[in-house]
Design a protein around this motif. Structure first.
Motif, PDB file in Angstrom:
ATOM      1  N   ARG A  52       0.809  -1.209   0.000  1.00  0.00           N
ATOM      2  CA  ARG A  52       0.000   0.000   0.000  1.00  0.00           C
ATOM      3  C   ARG A  52       0.849   1.269   0.000  1.00  0.00           C
ATOM      4  N   VAL A  56      -0.448   4.828  -1.639  1.00  0.00           N
ATOM      5  CA  VAL A  56      -0.628   5.936  -0.690  1.00  0.00           C
ATOM      6  C   VAL A  56       0.190   7.149  -1.132  1.00  0.00           C
ATOM      7  N   GLU A 133      -5.822   4.582   6.581  1.00  0.00           N
ATOM      8  CA  GLU A 133      -5.067   5.047   5.420  1.00  0.00           C
ATOM      9  C   GLU A 133      -5.656   6.339   4.882  1.00  0.00           C
ATOM     10  N   VAL A 137      -3.738   9.898   4.693  1.00  0.00           N
ATOM     11  CA  VAL A 137      -3.560  10.547   3.396  1.00  0.00           C
ATOM     12  C   VAL A 137      -4.122  11.967   3.438  1.00  0.00           C
TER      13      VAL A 137
END
Length: 293
Positions: A52, A56, A133, A137
Protein backbone atom coordinates in the motif's frame (compact mmCIF):
# COMPACT_ATOMS: atom_id res chain seq x y z
CA UNK A 1 11.66 38.00 -41.50
CA UNK A 2 14.51 35.62 -40.69
CA UNK A 3 16.25 38.24 -38.56
CA UNK A 4 13.04 38.77 -36.59
CA UNK A 5 12.76 35.02 -35.98
CA UNK A 6 16.35 34.79 -34.75
CA UNK A 7 15.83 37.86 -32.55
CA UNK A 8 12.83 36.09 -31.00
CA UNK A 9 14.97 32.99 -30.37
CA UNK A 10 17.63 35.19 -28.80
CA UNK A 11 15.03 36.77 -26.48
CA UNK A 12 13.74 33.32 -25.50
CA UNK A 13 17.29 32.11 -24.80
CA UNK A 14 17.98 35.20 -22.66
CA UNK A 15 14.74 34.65 -20.77
CA UNK A 16 15.60 30.99 -20.15
CA UNK A 17 19.05 32.02 -18.86
CA UNK A 18 17.41 34.46 -16.44
CA UNK A 19 14.92 31.80 -15.34
CA UNK A 20 17.70 29.26 -14.79
CA UNK A 21 19.79 31.73 -12.78
CA UNK A 22 16.86 32.84 -10.61
CA UNK A 23 15.68 29.23 -10.16
CA UNK A 24 19.09 28.33 -8.74
CA UNK A 25 18.94 31.20 -6.24
CA UNK A 26 15.33 30.45 -5.33
CA UNK A 27 16.06 26.73 -4.87
CA UNK A 28 18.71 27.62 -2.29
CA UNK A 29 16.26 29.82 -0.38
CA UNK A 30 13.57 27.12 -0.37
CA UNK A 31 15.96 24.23 0.38
CA UNK A 32 15.21 24.35 4.10
CA UNK A 33 11.47 24.01 3.73
CA UNK A 34 11.90 21.40 0.97
CA UNK A 35 13.99 19.42 3.47
CA UNK A 36 11.20 19.66 6.00
CA UNK A 37 8.65 18.72 3.33
CA UNK A 38 10.74 15.61 2.63
CA UNK A 39 11.00 14.74 6.32
CA UNK A 40 7.29 15.26 7.02
CA UNK A 41 6.13 13.24 4.03
CA UNK A 42 8.61 10.41 4.59
CA UNK A 43 7.24 10.11 8.11
CA UNK A 44 3.60 10.23 6.97
CA UNK A 45 4.15 7.74 4.12
CA UNK A 46 5.84 5.13 6.33
CA UNK A 47 4.09 2.55 8.49
CA UNK A 48 1.72 1.21 5.84
CA UNK A 49 1.55 -2.35 4.53
CA UNK A 50 4.23 -2.92 1.91
CA UNK A 51 1.80 -3.22 -1.01
CA UNK A 52 0.00 0.00 0.00
CA UNK A 53 3.02 2.33 0.30
CA UNK A 54 3.22 3.30 -3.39
CA UNK A 55 -0.59 3.76 -3.83
CA UNK A 56 -0.63 5.94 -0.69
CA UNK A 57 2.29 8.00 -1.97
CA UNK A 58 0.60 8.36 -5.35
CA UNK A 59 -2.60 9.62 -3.66
CA UNK A 60 -0.61 12.16 -1.62
CA UNK A 61 1.39 13.22 -4.70
CA UNK A 62 -1.81 13.88 -6.69
CA UNK A 63 -3.16 15.89 -3.76
CA UNK A 64 0.10 17.84 -3.62
CA UNK A 65 -0.08 18.68 -7.33
CA UNK A 66 -3.71 19.85 -6.96
CA UNK A 67 -2.63 21.99 -3.99
CA UNK A 68 -0.04 23.77 -6.10
CA UNK A 69 -2.44 24.23 -9.04
CA UNK A 70 -4.75 26.05 -6.58
CA UNK A 71 -2.00 28.05 -4.84
CA UNK A 72 0.09 29.26 -7.81
CA UNK A 73 -2.53 31.43 -9.62
CA UNK A 74 -3.61 33.04 -6.34
CA UNK A 75 0.01 33.80 -5.43
CA UNK A 76 0.75 35.32 -8.86
CA UNK A 77 -2.40 37.48 -8.69
CA UNK A 78 -1.43 38.73 -5.22
CA UNK A 79 2.11 39.47 -6.41
CA UNK A 80 0.76 41.45 -9.37
CA UNK A 81 -2.16 43.27 -7.73
CA UNK A 82 -0.99 43.62 -4.12
CA UNK A 83 2.79 43.02 -3.72
CA UNK A 84 2.87 43.89 0.04
CA UNK A 85 0.51 40.94 0.62
CA UNK A 86 3.38 38.59 -0.25
CA UNK A 87 5.47 39.91 2.66
CA UNK A 88 2.47 39.65 5.01
CA UNK A 89 1.81 36.08 3.84
CA UNK A 90 5.51 35.30 4.22
CA UNK A 91 5.59 36.49 7.85
CA UNK A 92 2.32 34.70 8.69
CA UNK A 93 3.74 31.55 7.15
CA UNK A 94 6.89 32.06 9.17
CA UNK A 95 4.78 32.10 12.34
CA UNK A 96 3.25 28.78 11.33
CA UNK A 97 6.64 27.24 10.54
CA UNK A 98 8.08 28.46 13.84
CA UNK A 99 5.06 27.02 15.65
CA UNK A 100 5.47 23.67 13.85
CA UNK A 101 9.16 23.50 14.75
CA UNK A 102 8.55 24.42 18.39
CA UNK A 103 5.66 21.93 18.62
CA UNK A 104 7.87 19.12 17.34
CA UNK A 105 10.40 19.87 20.07
CA UNK A 106 7.57 20.11 22.63
CA UNK A 107 6.24 16.70 21.53
CA UNK A 108 9.61 15.12 22.31
CA UNK A 109 9.17 16.08 25.97
CA UNK A 110 5.35 15.93 26.15
CA UNK A 111 4.17 13.32 23.62
CA UNK A 112 0.45 13.12 22.84
CA UNK A 113 -1.85 10.88 20.81
CA UNK A 114 -2.50 11.83 17.19
CA UNK A 115 -4.89 9.79 15.04
CA UNK A 116 -3.02 10.83 11.91
CA UNK A 117 0.11 9.09 13.24
CA UNK A 118 -1.67 5.98 14.54
CA UNK A 119 0.12 2.84 13.39
CA UNK A 120 -1.26 -0.38 11.97
CA UNK A 121 -1.68 -3.43 14.16
CA UNK A 122 -2.60 -7.06 13.58
CA UNK A 123 -6.05 -6.70 15.17
CA UNK A 124 -7.24 -4.23 12.53
CA UNK A 125 -9.72 -5.38 9.90
CA UNK A 126 -9.25 -4.47 6.23
CA UNK A 127 -11.93 -1.77 6.62
CA UNK A 128 -10.06 -0.32 9.63
CA UNK A 129 -6.80 -0.27 7.70
CA UNK A 130 -8.39 1.50 4.72
CA UNK A 131 -10.09 4.01 7.04
CA UNK A 132 -6.78 4.76 8.80
CA UNK A 133 -5.07 5.05 5.42
CA UNK A 134 -7.66 7.59 4.29
CA UNK A 135 -7.18 9.64 7.48
CA UNK A 136 -3.40 9.67 7.10
CA UNK A 137 -3.56 10.55 3.40
CA UNK A 138 -5.94 13.43 4.13
CA UNK A 139 -3.67 14.67 6.96
CA UNK A 140 -0.64 14.47 4.66
CA UNK A 141 -2.40 16.46 1.91
CA UNK A 142 -3.49 19.16 4.40
CA UNK A 143 0.09 19.42 5.72
CA UNK A 144 1.37 19.51 2.14
CA UNK A 145 -1.01 22.39 1.35
CA UNK A 146 0.42 24.49 4.16
CA UNK A 147 4.00 23.64 3.23
CA UNK A 148 3.20 24.29 -0.45
CA UNK A 149 1.91 27.76 0.41
CA UNK A 150 5.19 28.46 2.21
CA UNK A 151 7.32 27.07 -0.64
CA UNK A 152 5.46 29.18 -3.22
CA UNK A 153 5.51 32.35 -1.07
CA UNK A 154 9.22 31.99 -0.22
CA UNK A 155 10.02 31.31 -3.88
CA UNK A 156 7.89 34.28 -4.95
CA UNK A 157 9.50 36.49 -2.31
CA UNK A 158 12.95 35.68 -3.70
CA UNK A 159 11.94 36.92 -7.18
CA UNK A 160 9.60 39.72 -6.03
CA UNK A 161 11.71 42.36 -7.81
CA UNK A 162 11.68 40.47 -11.10
CA UNK A 163 9.05 40.93 -13.85
CA UNK A 164 6.09 38.56 -14.02
CA UNK A 165 7.56 36.66 -17.02
CA UNK A 166 10.44 35.60 -14.71
CA UNK A 167 8.34 35.05 -11.59
CA UNK A 168 5.87 32.62 -13.20
CA UNK A 169 8.36 30.08 -14.69
CA UNK A 170 10.75 30.24 -11.71
CA UNK A 171 8.10 29.73 -9.03
CA UNK A 172 6.27 27.11 -11.12
CA UNK A 173 9.53 25.19 -11.58
CA UNK A 174 10.24 25.24 -7.83
CA UNK A 175 6.67 24.07 -7.17
CA UNK A 176 7.13 21.19 -9.64
CA UNK A 177 10.44 20.20 -8.03
CA UNK A 178 8.73 20.33 -4.63
CA UNK A 179 6.23 17.70 -5.79
CA UNK A 180 8.13 15.43 -8.18
CA UNK A 181 11.50 15.65 -6.44
CA UNK A 182 10.28 15.37 -2.86
CA UNK A 183 7.82 12.53 -3.43
CA UNK A 184 10.28 10.69 -5.69
CA UNK A 185 12.84 10.71 -2.88
CA UNK A 186 10.16 9.76 -0.33
CA UNK A 187 9.21 6.76 -2.49
CA UNK A 188 12.83 5.59 -2.50
CA UNK A 189 13.11 6.04 1.26
CA UNK A 190 9.95 4.16 2.22
CA UNK A 191 10.82 1.29 -0.14
CA UNK A 192 14.37 1.03 1.19
CA UNK A 193 13.53 -1.85 3.53
CA UNK A 194 11.72 -3.73 0.74
CA UNK A 195 14.79 -3.41 -1.47
CA UNK A 196 16.92 -4.60 1.45
CA UNK A 197 14.77 -7.73 1.84
CA UNK A 198 15.17 -8.47 -1.86
CA UNK A 199 18.94 -8.24 -1.48
CA UNK A 200 18.83 -10.60 1.51
CA UNK A 201 16.84 -13.13 -0.52
CA UNK A 202 18.95 -12.63 -3.64
CA UNK A 203 20.89 -15.86 -3.10
CA UNK A 204 20.93 -18.85 -0.78
CA UNK A 205 24.32 -18.05 0.73
CA UNK A 206 24.46 -16.89 4.34
CA UNK A 207 26.28 -13.67 5.20
CA UNK A 208 26.98 -12.78 1.57
CA UNK A 209 27.70 -9.20 0.55
CA UNK A 210 24.08 -8.72 -0.57
CA UNK A 211 22.92 -9.99 2.85
CA UNK A 212 25.04 -7.41 4.67
CA UNK A 213 23.82 -4.58 2.41
CA UNK A 214 20.20 -5.76 2.70
CA UNK A 215 20.32 -5.94 6.51
CA UNK A 216 21.91 -2.51 6.61
CA UNK A 217 19.10 -1.01 4.50
CA UNK A 218 16.37 -2.69 6.56
CA UNK A 219 17.94 -1.58 9.85
CA UNK A 220 18.74 1.92 8.58
CA UNK A 221 15.20 2.87 7.53
CA UNK A 222 13.89 3.82 11.03
CA UNK A 223 17.06 5.82 11.66
CA UNK A 224 16.72 7.60 8.31
CA UNK A 225 13.11 8.57 9.14
CA UNK A 226 14.14 9.82 12.61
CA UNK A 227 17.13 11.72 11.22
CA UNK A 228 14.97 13.38 8.59
CA UNK A 229 12.52 14.40 11.32
CA UNK A 230 15.32 16.07 13.32
CA UNK A 231 16.79 17.74 10.23
CA UNK A 232 13.32 18.86 9.17
CA UNK A 233 12.64 20.45 12.56
CA UNK A 234 15.91 22.38 12.45
CA UNK A 235 15.15 23.42 8.87
CA UNK A 236 11.70 24.67 9.90
CA UNK A 237 13.14 26.90 12.61
CA UNK A 238 15.94 28.18 10.36
CA UNK A 239 13.52 29.04 7.55
CA UNK A 240 11.11 30.74 9.98
CA UNK A 241 13.94 32.65 11.68
CA UNK A 242 15.30 33.72 8.29
CA UNK A 243 11.88 35.11 7.34
CA UNK A 244 11.66 37.17 10.54
CA UNK A 245 15.27 38.39 10.44
CA UNK A 246 15.03 39.54 6.82
CA UNK A 247 11.56 41.10 6.99
CA UNK A 248 11.21 42.53 10.54
CA UNK A 249 13.64 45.26 11.63
CA UNK A 250 13.51 44.33 15.31
CA UNK A 251 14.82 40.82 14.63
CA UNK A 252 17.24 42.06 11.97
CA UNK A 253 18.97 44.31 14.52
CA UNK A 254 18.79 41.74 17.32
CA UNK A 255 22.00 39.97 18.50
CA UNK A 256 24.27 41.30 15.71
CA UNK A 257 27.30 39.56 17.25
CA UNK A 258 25.92 36.08 16.49
CA UNK A 259 26.48 34.23 13.19
CA UNK A 260 23.41 34.48 10.93
CA UNK A 261 22.56 30.78 11.12
CA UNK A 262 22.61 30.76 14.94
CA UNK A 263 20.63 34.00 15.11
CA UNK A 264 17.97 32.69 12.69
CA UNK A 265 17.61 29.42 14.61
CA UNK A 266 17.25 31.19 17.97
CA UNK A 267 14.76 33.70 16.56
CA UNK A 268 12.74 30.93 14.93
CA UNK A 269 12.73 28.87 18.13
CA UNK A 270 11.90 31.87 20.34
CA UNK A 271 8.98 33.02 18.19
CA UNK A 272 7.81 29.43 17.82
CA UNK A 273 7.71 28.89 21.60
CA UNK A 274 5.74 32.13 22.07
CA UNK A 275 3.21 31.12 19.37
CA UNK A 276 3.01 27.58 20.81
CA UNK A 277 2.31 28.95 24.30
CA UNK A 278 -0.36 31.23 22.85
CA UNK A 279 -2.04 28.36 20.96
CA UNK A 280 -1.98 26.12 24.06
CA UNK A 281 -3.48 28.93 26.16
CA UNK A 282 -6.29 29.55 23.64
CA UNK A 283 -7.02 25.80 23.42
CA UNK A 284 -7.13 25.62 27.23
CA UNK A 285 -9.56 28.55 27.43
CA UNK A 286 -11.78 27.00 24.73
CA UNK A 287 -11.72 23.66 26.56
CA UNK A 288 -12.74 25.30 29.86
CA UNK A 289 -15.48 27.26 28.11
CA UNK A 290 -16.91 24.06 26.59
CA UNK A 291 -16.89 22.32 29.98
CA UNK A 292 -18.87 25.17 31.55
CA UNK A 293 -21.50 24.79 28.86
Amino acid sequence: MASGFFALLDDIAALMDDVAAMSKITAKKTAGILGDDLAVNAEKASGFMSDREIPVLWAISKGSMINKIIILPIAFLLSYLLPPAIIVALVLGGLYLAYEGAEKIYEVFVPHHDAAHETLNTEMTEADILALEKVRVKAAIVTDFILSVEIVIIALGSVADEPLNIQIPVVSLIALIATVGVYGIVAMIVRMDEFGLKLINLNEQDNSFSDYVGRFLVGALPWVIKSLSVIGTIALLLVAGGIFVHNIHFFHDLLPQLPDIVKEFLVGLGVGLVVLAGVKLVMKVISLFKKKK
